[in-house]
Scaffold this motif. Structure first.
Motif, PDB file in Angstrom:
ATOM      1  N   GLN A  51      -6.141  -2.916  10.431  1.00 30.40           N
ATOM      2  CA  GLN A  51      -5.005  -2.053  10.158  1.00 30.40           C
ATOM      3  C   GLN A  51      -5.490  -0.695   9.712  1.00 30.40           C
ATOM      4  O   GLN A  51      -6.400  -0.588   8.882  1.00 30.40           O
ATOM      5  CB  GLN A  51      -4.127  -2.683   9.092  1.00 30.40           C
ATOM      6  CG  GLN A  51      -3.419  -3.900   9.653  1.00 30.40           C
ATOM      7  CD  GLN A  51      -2.320  -4.355   8.724  1.00 30.40           C
ATOM      8  OE1 GLN A  51      -2.521  -4.442   7.527  1.00 30.40           O
ATOM      9  NE2 GLN A  51      -1.161  -4.645   9.289  1.00 30.40           N
ATOM     10  N   GLN A  97       1.174   1.467   7.374  1.00 29.86           N
ATOM     11  CA  GLN A  97      -0.001   0.809   7.958  1.00 29.86           C
ATOM     12  C   GLN A  97       0.302   0.427   9.404  1.00 29.86           C
ATOM     13  O   GLN A  97       1.401   0.012   9.733  1.00 29.86           O
ATOM     14  CB  GLN A  97      -0.434  -0.405   7.156  1.00 29.86           C
ATOM     15  CG  GLN A  97       0.661  -1.093   6.361  1.00 29.86           C
ATOM     16  CD  GLN A  97       0.091  -2.169   5.512  1.00 29.86           C
ATOM     17  OE1 GLN A  97      -0.257  -3.206   6.025  1.00 29.86           O
ATOM     18  NE2 GLN A  97      -0.041  -1.919   4.220  1.00 29.86           N
ATOM     19  N   SER A 131      -1.130  -1.637  12.857  1.00 33.49           N
ATOM     20  CA  SER A 131      -2.112  -2.584  13.421  1.00 33.49           C
ATOM     21  C   SER A 131      -2.714  -1.971  14.669  1.00 33.49           C
ATOM     22  O   SER A 131      -1.992  -1.536  15.564  1.00 33.49           O
ATOM     23  CB  SER A 131      -1.439  -3.895  13.790  1.00 33.49           C
ATOM     24  OG  SER A 131      -1.004  -4.524  12.621  1.00 33.49           O
TER      25      SER A 131
END
Lengths: 1053, 420
Positions: free
Chosen positions: A922, A929, A931
């Motif tokens: 991440q 955040q 991925s």
């Protein structure tokens, strides 16, 4: 006109396009077409007269149809030889199926039509030079199958050339051709042996089985050719195809019996009692090594045993049995037990397999009951078994019987006696008889049981019982006069000659115990004498003689009557016997001397017959052989020699090629390790030597059993040395299996690194490398421990995965290590990591700079450029959670603040573990955040290496067989010169260029980042833009993937 | 090695011959026919027959004898194993291995035999390689071939033989990627008249049907790998990995193959899934006998016992039977004396039974032979040994395959001994 010429061109160029051409032709109507085409649907109705016509037509479909019918003729055994001239013309056809069928025909009839067969030879000679290895191979295959003596020199030449062919497949074919040529012309033996010698040195697993087969056929006595290749064969064995394994194992069994001393001495040969004791006692006994003090097993002997053991798990029953016989003939007595389970498993296989396996077990079980006793129930007979299987099982059960299990076995036998298969029931009775004589405790029980059977309704059963009882009574005649009486009563009801004869013999032998009955029986016999079978008549004469001597008062007249009948019998045996008996017992003037001894001659105490197995001395033949099965020496059977009293020179097996000890020694240690799993190793040495020895490290061989393993331990030390040096110097050719190993023993590892021999320093090539020495060690330690930690995760799974495939293929390792060089080319291509839309204004791209990673040598460095496309600064950009299966990563330092429109480049290290699995993590800012994942192309997982062409060849030689993947491609026109090729390859993979002496061969080398396995790429240009790409690496997953990428790149313009 | 091969049908005709070295006259089979005549049953022909100049090694499958002619010493199992592979290949290619199928496809058969052996030594026995060399006949392809004149021999040269994974074809492509595994266990048992187990063992196999694109690398792990202590593997399985971690790791062949077979021996406790209660009496002198048989489930882990078929060879003295099954149908062949009862599914609430009388030959004495009954059954979704697959993972390729696993237990040689 133009289209015509292209059509022709394509016709000449590639065979593949002719089907298209044919289709074109088929559409043009010709008059013959319809009629012949009809033949296709009515093969059976037509006569074969049209075949010739069809073969001479100019259309492949017609020819093919004709050939199919011809093949059908051959298959049913009909003669089709008169078509030879018409068929042989098509030998150069471009249609593959047609060509193949012509080959089949040619091979079948060439012997009969030698002159015409010669017409085809030139086609094959041309094909032998074909750039395609498969075409070369098939040409050699057919050429050598043509049994025409005139072409022997041509064949010889072809074989010699093929034996040094680049392609292992062609070399394999040449090994097959050797046998064919030898059977055609045995005079070529000497030349052929030269070729065999050459091929035996071949390191390819493809070749090994075939060349050993040729060796067995041509020169099985030339054991000296094997010496140098012995260890290599042992090590390759697991990877050879199954049929080759059988041949190699059989040959090595014979070899070992001539080269090593007997491991059996201490055990006492075939001493059953001590054997079972040994067997049942805990395996620990081995550990004590009391037996090994006096006997030292040659490490090569051990190597063979160890490398064949995994093959007991093969699905091929022939392989399993060949390993079993190897253990039987070569292993120390207490180790033979490992084969039992596998042999018993085979009993579930087909009927024919059972038959052969049971025969072998029957032979084994006579000498070693202990081996199969726990599996006794597996030999219980089923009503559905075939007769010969039943009798073999019976045989084995009888051999296994002892005091402890006899009651179980007898109970089982009782059911068998009632079987509807009377032949089998009779066999059971014999088996009971054998048990009764072998085990004195049950003799009486058996005898009573047999007597009960005398009242059985089936005649064969009764007859068999009588015969067996007769034999049993002989062992203890004193107590059983009532049984004899009982049998005398039965006499009238028994018609089977053998049984009648047996009773008569019993009467005669023990006539003094049944004085009332015996003369009465004789009286009955006198009445029926003429209608009896010969064997009964002989025994009647016998009985008469014996009674005459003991009880002449009652029987004198009867005897004379019988002797008179015998005198005029049709059978000369009986006449002869009668004359002899008469001279012996009836006193007259001529027979003075001998007559006195008549009583002593006829009534001498006779030793009881020994009831023993028919498998008693089968072990004079090597188990598993045809000769053993048929119990006579088959032609071509090679005798297994006895162990030599003194072992011949062991050093003959040392391979002193370039690196005398080194070359060989590490491979011994290593292959030993890798071929045989740890757990099975443990079984051998229980928990003794193995661990301990490793701890002790460099060859301070432990005193007890290590005598047998001294070479191994020292070699282990060798490999350790190498390991540590290779490990510390970052360019290492260290293998994955080693890293795995080291991870499992990181303790001992540390110990060893402290003990690094001085030699290590000299190996280190550059200052830069020695700098990283400490680093390297630390890195190793961490990576191995991390691998351990995450061993449950899929990541290490995939890692170990790619290892395990290659582990067993480990070959010898040389000291020549490729040096890491700078990248030949850095691709500019950037990949999106995070799009600005998804990243809420933060965009990220990554690229592979192809620099060695600074943080850890096993990592691949990745550059990420972060750009802020928003209008406000982004704070604290860092890497967050890496997920449960995250790869080992070295994160960049947090970017505290990224101003709008600004961008920053950070670098990252990822240990991909040599797999193309994506690194997921991440990317975080202060607020969000995201991925993201980095997906490496396989080419990015390498580091370029520089090496000389010579080193390259050497490394390549070690990475054949399973470690090699290759493909033939058609190169794009632009890519046919050195520069573009190098550029294309470098774009795809981070490899270094190896200087090449040849213009048409381009070589590239590298090593994988994580485990440092060597990766070798060869691009060999062939004519007309064809090229052969070969990749040699022990990473069996990466190889094909890289191959695929390279193919794509090089075929693309 | 193998010199020639003759295929002999059940009526004793040689319908196919193939020679790999010089031709051996088919009269060599006369020795085989002699042995065949001596044997009472087709199965009783000895597998190895020595003749003055040759040795005949034969296998019997699908009522066809495959007779190999050998001239010199060779491990007999080598030949037997190879012959069985030949039969398996035929079955794989033609669906069935019958005389008719072989005769219909004689050219394909010949091409196969040619590729499988070179000079009598096995060359290509992997089905994946063979299929690359010679395409199996299908109805569609036969029609197409007839029309277009194209062939069933692969146009491309087989690369499989040279590859690192010789058992797998290269360039495999599927639109649906799927991998199915069948765990099939057969239980062999002998149960004595009192119902206790004499022997029981389980023979299990894992058959796979893998249709995956590219070069997938699979790992298969078990919940209880301990059970597998006696196994044999397909060559694709990495033995080392199994020894170390008890995980099956392999690059699978394309299509159907047997991944492994295992054996749970009689030394382990094997649960017997069914029981038999019976009462069979013959009275001395009487022409009637009583017959009573009841089946019931036992230790089946809650799974139903299906497809139950009971057969028994009754003594020769039995003339006929008059029996009533509570379910299913029964037949009795008065000539072969074979009683067979197709029970179907066992309902644990209402146990199936077969009762009635037997008529015996008048005046014949009480039969002393022990009838045995053979029982066949199936239990779906359960492996008797308790073996369970934990998970299947794929590496090396990027798509997500569809995975499936199925368990089944079958009766192998399951016999119950009856008393008189």
């Amino acid at each position: 006109m133009l289209s015509m010429s292209t059509n022709n061109l394509s016709y000449n160029d590639q065979g593949g396009s002719d089907s298209a051409v044919e289709v074109g032709q088929e559409t043009t109507p010709t008059s013959s077409n319809a009629g012949a085409g009809f033949g296709l649907f009515s093969t059976n109705f037509k006569k074969n007269d049209d075949l010739k016509e069809m073969l001479e037509s100019n259309k492949d479909s017609l020819k093919l149809d004709a050939m199919k019918r011809i093949i059908a003729l051959i298959a049913t055994g009909k003669n089709a030889s008169e078509l030879f001239p018409a068929v042989v013309k098509n030998v150069a056809s471009k249609n593959i199926e047609l060509k193949k069928l012509v080959y089949v025909y040619l091979v079948r009839y060439a012997e009969e039509q030698q002159d015409l067969a010669l017409l085809s030879i030139s086609t094959f000679q041309r094909a032998l030079k074909d750039p395609n290895q498969l075409i070369r191979a098939s040409a050699l295959r057919v050429l050598s199958s043509i049994r025409v003596p005139i072409i022997v020199p041509i064949m010889m030449l072809a074989i010699k050339e093929a034996a040094s062919d680049m392609s292992p497949y062609v070399r394999k074919t040449s090994a097959h051709a050797i046998q064919k040529l030898y059977s055609l012309d045995p005079d070529q033996k000497e030349h052929l042996i030269e070729v065999i010698d050459k091929l035996l040195k071949d390191k390819s697993t493809l070749v090994a089985g075939s060349v050993v087969m040729a060796f067995e056929e041509v020169c099985p006595d030339r054991i000296d050719l094997i010496h140098k290749n012995y260890r290599k064969l042992c090590n390759l064995l697991v990877d050879v195809e199954e049929w080759g394994q059988v041949v190699i194992i059989t040959m090595l069994t014979r070899y070992a019996r001539t080269q090593f001393t007997s491991p059996w001495k201490e055990d006492g040969l075939f001493d059953e009692n001590s054997e079972t004791a040994f067997y049942e006692s805990d395996e620990k006994k081995t550990k004590n090594g009391d037996e090994k003090k006096s006997y030292m097993m040659d490490p090569d002997h051990r190597l063979l045993l160890r490398n064949t053991k995994p093959l007991l798990q093969s699905r091929n029953t022939a392989v399993v049995v060949s390993v079993a016989q190897l253990y039987w003939h070569l292993a120390p007595k207490h180790e033979v037990g490992v084969i039992t389970k596998s042999l018993v498993r085979l009993l579930r296989s087909h009927r024919e397999v059972q038959y052969v396996v049971l025969q072998n077990i029957a032979t084994m079980s006579i000498q070693r009951k202990g081996m199969f006793e726990p599996y006794m129930k597996s030999f219980y007979v089923r009503s559905t078994d075939a007769t010969h299987i039943k009798s073999l099982k019976l045989e084995i059960l009888t051999s296994l019987a002892n005091e402890a299990n006899i009651s179980t076995i007898l109970r089982e036998f009782q059911t068998y006696v009632k079987s509807q298969d009377k032949q089998f029931a009779a066999g059971t009775i014999q088996a009971i008889g054998r048990c009764a004589t072998n085990i004195s405790e049950v003799t009486d029980t058996c005898l009573q049981g047999l007597v009960l059977l005398l009242s059985n309704r089936d005649e064969t059963v009764v007859a068999e019982s009588v015969v067996v009882i007769k034999k049993l009574l002989q062992t203890q005649p004193t107590q059983h006069s009532d049984i004899i009486k009982h049998m005398a009563k039965l006499f009238d009801n028994i018609a089977v000659p053998m049984a009648r004869a047996s009773i008569l013999w019993l009467m005669g032998e023990y006539c003094e115990r049944v004085p009332q009955i015996a003369p009465d029986v004789l009286r009955k016999m006198a009445k029926s004498f003429t209608s009896e079978e010969d064997i009964v008549k002989l025994q009647t004469v016998n009985l008469a003689a014996k009674l005459y001597l003991t009880n002449s008062k009652q029987t004198k007249l009867l005897t004379q009557y019988i002797l008179n009948l015998g005198k005029y019998d049709q059978n000369y045996d009986i006449r002869d016997r009668t004359r002899f008996i008469r001279q012996l017992i009836v006193p007259n003037e001529k027979s003075g001397a001998l007559g006195k001894y008549a009583r002593r001659i006829l009534l001498a105490p006779k030793p009881a017959p020994v009831l023993e197995s028919t498998y008693k001395d089968r072990d004079r033949y090597q188990l598993g052989t045809l000769s053993h099965t048929i119990n006579t020496k088959a032609s071509g059977y090679l005798e297994l020699s006895d162990w030599p009293a003194v072992a011949p020179d062991q050093s003959v097996r040392n391979v002193e090629v370039i690196e005398p000890v080194k070359e060989w020694a590490p491979s011994l240690g290593k292959t030993g390790k890798s071929k045989l799993s740890k757990s099975s190793d443990d079984k051998f040495y229980s928990d003794s030597g193995e661990e301990e020895e490793k701890e002790k490290g460099s060859g301070s061989s432990s005193s007890d059993d290590s005598s047998s393993r001294s070479e191994e331990s020292s070699s282990e030390a060798e490999s350790d040395e190498e390991k540590s040096s290779s490990q510390s110097s970052e360019e290492s050719d260290k293998s994955s299996s080693q890293s795995e190993k080291s991870s499992s023993e990181s303790d001992s590892e540390q110990k060893k690194t402290t003990k690094k021999p001085p030699q290590k320093k000299t190996v280190k090539p550059t200052a830069k490398d020695s700098d990283s020495d400490e680093n390297g060690n630390v890195a190793k330690e961490t990576s191995s421990s991390s691998a351990e930690e995450t061993s449950s995760g899929s990541e290490s799974g995939s890692d170990a995965d790619s290892h395990s495939g290659t582990e067993c293929k480990k070959k010898t390792k040389s000291k020549a290590k490729p040096k890491v060089s700078g990248p030949a080319f850095v691709p500019e291509k950037r990949h999106d990591l995070l799009h600005r839309m998804t990243g809420k204004g933060l965009s990220a791209q990554y690229q592979f700079p192809r620099q060695p990673c600074l943080y850890q040598p096993t990592m691949v460095s990745v550059q990420i450029s972060l750009t802020n496309t928003t209008d406000h600064p982004l704070e604290q950009i860092h890497i967050g959670d890496r997920g449960p299966t995250g790869l080992d990563m070295h994160c960049f330092n947090t970017v505290e603040c990224l101003l709008p429109e600004a961008s920053v480049t950070v670098s990252l290290g990822v240990d991909f573990n040599d797999s193309t699995q994506a690194a997921n993590f991440q990317l975080c800012t202060k607020e969000d955040q995201f991925s993201v994942s980095i997906q490496p192309a396989v080419g990015e997982l390498f580091l370029p290496a520089t090496m000389t062409e010579q080193d390259f060849r050497k490394e390549q030689g070690k990475l054949l067989g399973m470690n090699e993947s290759s493909a033939t491609i058609t190169m794009a026109a632009e890519n046919t010169t050195r520069q573009p090729i190098s550029r294309q390859v470098a774009t795809v993979a981070n490899l270094g260029v190896v200087p090449s002496g040849q213009d048409n061969i381009h070589r590239f080398a590298g090593k994988t980042a994580s485990s440092g396995a060597v990766v070798l790429v060869t691009v060999e240009l062939r004519e007309s833009s064809a090229a052969l790409i070969t990749i040699n690496t022990e990473k069996s997953v990466m190889g094909p993937m890289l191959l695929r990428d390279l193919k794509r790149a090089l075929t693309r313009a | 090695m193998i010199h020639s091969l003759f295929l002999v049908n059940s009526s004793g005709d040689i319908f196919l011959e193939k020679h790999w070295k010089s031709v051996v006259s088919r009269s060599v089979c006369d020795y085989f026919f002699e042995a065949q005549e001596r044997a009472s049953e087709p199965e009783n022909v000895p597998p190895v027959i020595p003749t003055p100049h040759h040795y005949l090694i034969s296998v019997l499958r699908h009522r066809i004898y495959f007779v190999a002619v050998i001239q010199s010493e060779v491990p007999p199992l080598f030949v037997i194993e190879f012959l069985h592979r030949v039969v398996d290949t035929f079955q794989d290619y033609f669906g069935v291995c019958t005389e008719a199928a072989i005769k219909d496809n004689v050219v394909v058969v010949y091409e196969l035999l040619e590729e499988m052996l070179d000079n009598g030594f096995p060359l290509a026995t992997e089905s994946n390689i063979l299929k690359e060399l010679i395409k199996p006949p299908t109805i569609l392809r036969t029609v197409v071939n007839t029309i277009t004149g194209s062939t069933n021999v692969g146009e491309q040269l087989p690369t499989g033989q040279l590859s690192v994974v010789p058992w797998r074809r290269t360039g495999v492509k599927y639109t649906n990627n799927e991998a199915y595994f069948d765990v099939v266990e057969e239980i062999d048992a002998i149960i004595d008249k009192s119902g206790s187990t004499i022997t029981a063992e389980i023979q299990g196999v894992i058959d796979a049907c893998v249709k995956l694109t590219g070069m997938p690398d699979l790992t298969l792990s078990f919940m209880n790998p301990r059970l597998l202590d006696d196994v044999s593997f397909h060559p694709c399985v990495r033995f080392k990995r199994w020894e170390a971690e008890r995980i099956l790791s392999f690059i699978p062949p394309d299509g159907n193959f047997r991944l492994l077979s295992y054996h749970v021996s009689s030394q382990n406790l094997v649960a017997i899934p069914v029981y038999v209660k019976h009462n069979i009496t013959f009275r001395e002198g009487s022409s009637q006998g009583r017959f009573e048989l009841t089946l019931g489930p036992k230790q089946t882990m809650g799974k139903g016992v299906e497809a139950v078929l009971v057969s028994s060879q009754l003594p020769r003295g039995v003339l006929n039977t008059n029996l009533n099954p509570t379910q299913g149908t029964y037949t009795f062949d008065p000539v072969t004396k074979l009683l067979s009862w197709d029970v179907g599914k066992i309902n644990p609430q209402k146990l199936p039974s077969l009762k009635g009388s037997m008529s015996l030959q008048a005046g014949a004495s009480k039969p002393d032979e022990n009838p045995t009954i053979n029982i066949q059954f199936k239990i779906q979704q359960s492996a008797l040994s308790g073996l369970k697959v934990n998970r299947l993972d794929m590496y090396g390729e990027k798509y997500k395959p569809f995975k499936g696993i199925k368990y089944m237990t079958k009766a192998g040689k399951f016999q119950a001994l009856l008393s008189n």
